[in-house]
Design an enzyme around this catalytic site. Structure first.
Site, PDB file in Angstrom:
ATOM      1  N   ASP A  16       0.789  -1.226   0.000  1.00 44.93           N
ATOM      2  CA  ASP A  16       0.000   0.000   0.000  1.00 44.93           C
ATOM      3  C   ASP A  16       0.822   1.277   0.000  1.00 44.93           C
ATOM      4  O   ASP A  16       0.284   2.350  -0.296  1.00 44.93           O
ATOM      5  CB  ASP A  16      -0.967  -0.002   1.186  1.00 44.93           C
ATOM      6  CG  ASP A  16      -2.132  -0.952   0.955  1.00 44.93           C
ATOM      7  OD1 ASP A  16      -2.444  -1.227  -0.216  1.00 44.93           O
ATOM      8  OD2 ASP A  16      -2.728  -1.423   1.942  1.00 44.93           O
ATOM      9  N   TYR A  33      -9.750  -0.980   2.357  1.00 44.22           N
ATOM     10  CA  TYR A  33      -9.392  -1.023   3.775  1.00 44.22           C
ATOM     11  C   TYR A  33      -9.057   0.350   4.333  1.00 44.22           C
ATOM     12  O   TYR A  33      -8.566   1.236   3.623  1.00 44.22           O
ATOM     13  CB  TYR A  33      -8.194  -1.960   4.008  1.00 44.22           C
ATOM     14  CG  TYR A  33      -8.617  -3.328   4.494  1.00 44.22           C
ATOM     15  CD1 TYR A  33      -9.130  -3.498   5.774  1.00 44.22           C
ATOM     16  CD2 TYR A  33      -8.528  -4.440   3.670  1.00 44.22           C
ATOM     17  CE1 TYR A  33      -9.529  -4.746   6.230  1.00 44.22           C
ATOM     18  CE2 TYR A  33      -8.926  -5.697   4.118  1.00 44.22           C
ATOM     19  CZ  TYR A  33      -9.428  -5.836   5.397  1.00 44.22           C
ATOM     20  OH  TYR A  33      -9.836  -7.066   5.852  1.00 44.22           O
ATOM     21  N   LEU A  90      16.155   3.566  17.538  1.00 47.39           N
ATOM     22  CA  LEU A  90      16.197   3.925  18.955  1.00 47.39           C
ATOM     23  C   LEU A  90      17.571   4.468  19.317  1.00 47.39           C
ATOM     24  O   LEU A  90      18.594   3.908  18.916  1.00 47.39           O
ATOM     25  CB  LEU A  90      15.882   2.696  19.818  1.00 47.39           C
ATOM     26  CG  LEU A  90      14.555   1.988  19.510  1.00 47.39           C
ATOM     27  CD1 LEU A  90      14.376   0.795  20.437  1.00 47.39           C
ATOM     28  CD2 LEU A  90      13.400   2.952  19.662  1.00 47.39           C
TER      29      LEU A  90
END
Length: 693
Positions: free
Chosen positions: A380, A465, A526
Site C-alpha cells: 500500500d 481497507y 532507537l
C-alpha cells in the site's frame, strides 16, 4: 427601628437581589447553564518561530509550490500536469520532504550547529524520452530552491525502469475507458442480461502486481456492481479481464483473457457468442439495494450520544506546528506521502529515546480461485499511506476534543492538495489503572494512577481497507505503535462448490470473503542513552536443579537466556525497508531489504530494529458491512528495562495516595475528589465541521 424603614430596607434588598440575578442570567444568554470549561484548541497552533521541529516538518503549501515552480522552469516546456498526463508524457509525479542526514540533524539538535539544508524529494516520470524512465531529484534549499540533484543512480545503481512506476489516476481512468469503449461493446447482450449493465452500473477493481514477470504491465481487473453510497467491494459479478497496458499508446492496449465462472475465454466476443448460442452457464446477479447489507447507513433511529472524553482543567499537551509537548514527552510528527505516519526526536523527560519511529509498509496477500484474487499482493505504500489519509471525524475517528492538524501533499497532480484534519493529537483515557495497590498487611493505604496516554493518529483509506495508525506515549516511558484494520473486505464471486470455500467463507448470496494476510512493517531507530546501543533478547528456560535443603528432590527453576536479535546498523543509504516501485515489479527488487542483514556487529553501534506485526484474516459474515477494529489490531510496545531507577510514572501529577484515617473525599488528600467540582461545567466544545468529502 421604625417598621416603615425596615420594610423599605427589605424591599430595596429584594430589588437588588433580583437585579443581580437578572444580570447573571442575561450574561449567560438567559439560561441556567453552568459555566464553560476550558478545552483543547480545535486546531494546532501556527508555527511562530524557527526551531528544531522544522527539521522533520512536512513541506508547507508554499514550499511545495516553490519546488513545483522551480522544477517546471528547469525541466522545460514538455512537462504535463500529472492529473492529465498520458503514459508517454513527462510529468512530476510527487514532491515531499527529503529527510536530513541523521548526523547533521543531531549536530543541530544536540550541539547547536546550523541546521542542515531543508530539501524536497521529487519523483519525475519521463515517458516522453527515447528511453522512458523514472528519476528522483533532490531539490533545495527551501523555501527558495536554487539547485536540483539527480540521486537515482546513487540510490538504485542505475536508471529506474519505466514499467515500475506507480499508477497515475489518468492511467487507471484510461484502462476503464478502454474496457467501456472497446471491450464491453463486444458483449452487450451478455452484460445487460446477466448484470443489468446500463453503462454505469459496473466498476473495476485491480489486482497487483501487474503481470507474472519483470517488465509486465498487464492487470487482472474484476468487475463489481456499482451503486452510489454502497460498498462496491461486496458485490462481485464473477467477470474478470486481463488487460495488457504496457504500451505507452493506449490505442495498443488489449484484453488478453477473460475469466467467468471458473472458465477462461479469449475475449468478451467469445463470451457473447457462447451466451447467445445458449452454451454458457450464467448466474444472473441483481443490482444491490441502496440500503442493503453493504450500506453503512444506520439501521435504527438516532439514540443517546456516546460517552465524551474531555479534560476538566484543559489540555495537558500542546501542538505547535509539528511539535507536540506534554509534561513528560516531546516529539515531532511527520506524514510521508507514501509511507505515512512517523515521529522524530522522541524525548521522555527531556532525554531522547528514539530518533525515528515510522511506518514503512503495509502488505496484504490474498488467496481464492479467481485470477484477480489469487494474484493480489497489495503493497500500500505504492498507493500512498499518507496521500490517502483522509480527514478525520471528531467524536468517531478521534475523541471530540482532539487537536486536528491539516497536512498538504503533492502526488499525482500538479497542484497542492489540502488534507484537512488528516492527523489528530489527543490524550487518551485508558479506563484502566496504569498501576494500583490496596495494602492491608501491616499498614493500610491505597496508591494508584489512572492510565492515560498521549496519542498521535492518522487513518489511511487505501481502496477497501482503512488502517488506523497510532503512536502512543505512556507516562511510564513506554512507547507503542499500533494499527487497527477496518473498512470493507475484498471479495470474490462464489461460483464453485465446496472447493471454493477453501479460500474463505460465504458472506453473501454469491460472495466469498477471501482469506488474506495483513503485515505492517515499522522502523525503530532507537537512541537509548546515546547512539551506542546493544540489543539482546532475554527468554526463560526451565532447568532442573537439586533443592539445596533437600538434594534428593529436584526443582524446575526458570533461568534467563541471552542472545542477539537480528537488527541492523543504521546507514543513511538504508533509510527505508520498502519502495513504491516494488508493487509493479516484485520480481526484480529495486532495493532488497534482505541485503540490510549481513552479519555485521551490533555491539555499541547506532542500531535500527525493523519490526513486522501481522495477522491472518479469514472473513466471516460479521465482516459485513465492515470489518470492526476489535480483534484486528497489532503493533509493538517498547518499554523501559533497567533504564530508570524506578517507575517514572511515580512522578506523574495524576498519582493518587491516601492512608487509613485520612478522608479521601478531601481535595487536599485526593485530587480526584475535586473532579465533581472542577467538572461542574459544560465542556467548551469546538463546533463540528468536515471538509474532506
Amino acid at each position: 427601628m421604625n417598621l416603615k424603614v425596615v420594610l423599605v430596607f427589605l424591599a430595596l434588598s429584594l430589588i437588588t437581589i433580583f437585579a443581580l440575578a437578572y444580570v447573571l442570567l442575561t450574561s449567560r444568554g438567559g439560561s441556567n447553564l453552568p459555566p464553560r470549561c476550558p478545552s483543547v484548541p480545535p486546531r494546532a497552533q501556527p508555527w511562530t518561530h524557527p526551531g528544531q521541529s522544522q527539521l522533520f516538518a512536512d513541506l508547507s503549501r508554499e514550499e511545495l509550490t516553490a519546488v513545483m515552480s522551480f522544477l517546471t522552469q528547469k525541466l522545460g516546456p514538455d512537462l504535463v500536469d500529472a492529473a492529465q498526463a498520458q503514459p508517454s508524457d513527462n510529468c512530476i509525479f510527487s514532491v515531499e520532504l527529503q529527510l536530513p542526514p541523521k548526523a547533521a540533524a543531531l549536530a543541530h539538535l544536540d550541539r547547536g550547529s546550523p541546521p542542515p539544508a531543508r530539501e524536497a524529494l521529487a519523483i519525475v516520470f519521463f515517458g516522453g524520452q527515447p528511453q522512458p524512465n523514472v528519476t528522483e531529484l533532490v531539490v533545495g534549499p527551501l523555501p527558495q530552491p536554487s539547485y536540483m540533484r539527480d540521486v537515482t543512480v546513487e540510490r538504485y545503481g542505475g536508471p529506474l525502469p519505466y514499467h515500475r512506476r506507480p499508477m497515475l489516476s489518468t492511467e487507471s481512468a484510461q484502462m476503464w475507458t478502454h474496457l467501456k469503449e472497446v471491450e464491453f461493446p463486444k458483449a452487450p447482450v451478455f452484460l445487460a442480461s446477466v448484470f443489468n449493465y446500463n453503462g454505469s452500473t459496473l466498476a473495476a477493481l485491480h489486482a497487483t502486481p501487474r503481470g507474472l514477470r519483470s517488465g509486465d504491465r498487464a492487470t487482472w481487473i474484476a468487475l463489481y456492481h456499482n451503486i452510489s453510497g454502497v460498498g462496491i467491494f461486496l458485490h462481485p459479478v464473477g467477470l474478470e479481464l486481463l488487460l495488457d497496458h504496457r504500451a505507452l499508446d493506449p490505442a495498443h492496449w488489449a484484453v488478453q483473457q477473460v475469466f467467468y465462472l471458473g472458465h477462461y475465454y479469449a475475449d468478451l466476443g467469445q463470451l457473447e457468442w457462447e451466451f447467445k448460442a445458449g452454451r454458457l452457464d450464467v448466474v444472473r446477479v441483481p443490482l444491490p439495494l441502496p440500503d442493503g447489507a453493504s450500506s453503512l447507513r444506520s439501521r435504527v433511529s438516532p439514540g443517546p450520544l456516546p460517552p465524551l472524553e474531555f479534560s476538566p482543567q484543559g489540555s495537558r499537551y500542546s501542538v505547535q506546528g509539528h511539535l507536540v509537548e506534554s509534561f513528560l514527552w516531546t516529539f515531532t510528527f511527520g506524514h510521508g506521502a507514501f509511507s505515512g505516519m512517523r515521529i522524530f526526536d522522541v524525548r521522555f523527560k527531556g532525554e531522547r529515546v528514539a530518533y525515528e519511529v515510522s511506518v514503512q509498509e503495509c502488505v496484504s496477500i490474498y488467496g481464492a480461485d479467481s485470477p484477480k484474487t489469487m494474484m493480489t499482493r497489495y503493497l500500500d505504500s505504492s498507493y500512498g499511506l499518507g496521500r490517502h489519509s483522509r480527514g478525520l471525524v471528531r467524536g468517531v475517528d478521534c475523541p471530540y476534543q482532539s487537536t486536528m492538524v491539516d497536512t498538504h501533499v503533492l502526488v499525482g497532480q500538479g497542484a497542492v492538495q489540502l488534507l484537512p484534519g488528516a492527523v489528530c493529537v489527543f490524550e487518551e483515557a485508558q479506563g484502566l489503572p496504569l498501576r494500583r495497590h490496596h495494602n492491608q498487611l501491616q499498614s493500610h493505604f491505597y496508591g494508584g494512577l489512572a492510565g492515560s496516554a498521549l496519542v498521535v493518529r492518522s487513518v489511511s483509506s487505501v481502496g477497501n481497507y482503512d488502517y488506523i495508525w497510532d503512536f502512543v506515549l505512556h507516562p511510564n516511558g513506554a512507547l507503542e505503535g499500533r494499527v487497527h484494520a477496518t473498512g470493507y473486505i475484498n471479495t470474490a464471486f462464489l461460483s464453485g462448490g465446496e472447493e471454493s470455500l477453501l479460500f474463505g467463507n460465504r458472506v453473501g448470496e454469491r460472495v466469498l470473503g477471501a482469506v488474506h494476510t495483513h503485515a505492517f512493517h515499522f522502523k525503530l531507530d532507537l537512541d537509548v542513552a546515546g547512539l551506542k546501543n546493544w540489543v539482546v533478547a532475554e527468554d526463560v528456560v526451565f532447568k532442573p536443579v537439586a533443592a539445596p535443603w533437600s538434594p534428593e528432590h529436584q526443582l524446575q527453576r526458570p533461568q534467563l537466556t541471552r542472545y542477539q536479535l537480528v537488527v541492523t546498523r543504521r546507514k543513511e543509504e538504508e533509510s527505508q525497508s520498502s519502495s513504491i516501485y516494488y508493487q509493479n515489479d516484485i520480481w526484480t527488487a529495486t532495493a532488497a531489504f534482505a541485503d540490510f542483514i549481513n552479519n555485521e556487529t551490533l555491539l555499541g553501534e547506532d542500531l535500527v530494529a525493523w519490526v513486522t506485526a501481522s495477522f491472518l484474516h479469514i472473513p466471516h459474515a460479521e465482516d459485513v458491512p465492515n470489518t470492526v477494529t476489535l480483534g484486528n489490531r497489532v503493533g509493538f510496545l517498547l518499554r523501559p528495562y533497567n533504564f530508570f531507577d524506578e517507575d517514572p510514572s511515580i512522578f506523574s501529577p495524576g498519582s493518587v495516595y491516601f492512608e487509613r484515617g485520612q478522608d479521601a473525599g478531601f481535595c487536599s488528600v485526593n485530587h480526584v475528589a475535586c473532579i465533581p467540582h472542577l467538572a461542574a461545567c459544560v465542556p467548551d466544545l469546538p463546533p463540528f465541521s468536515y471538509q474532506d468529502l
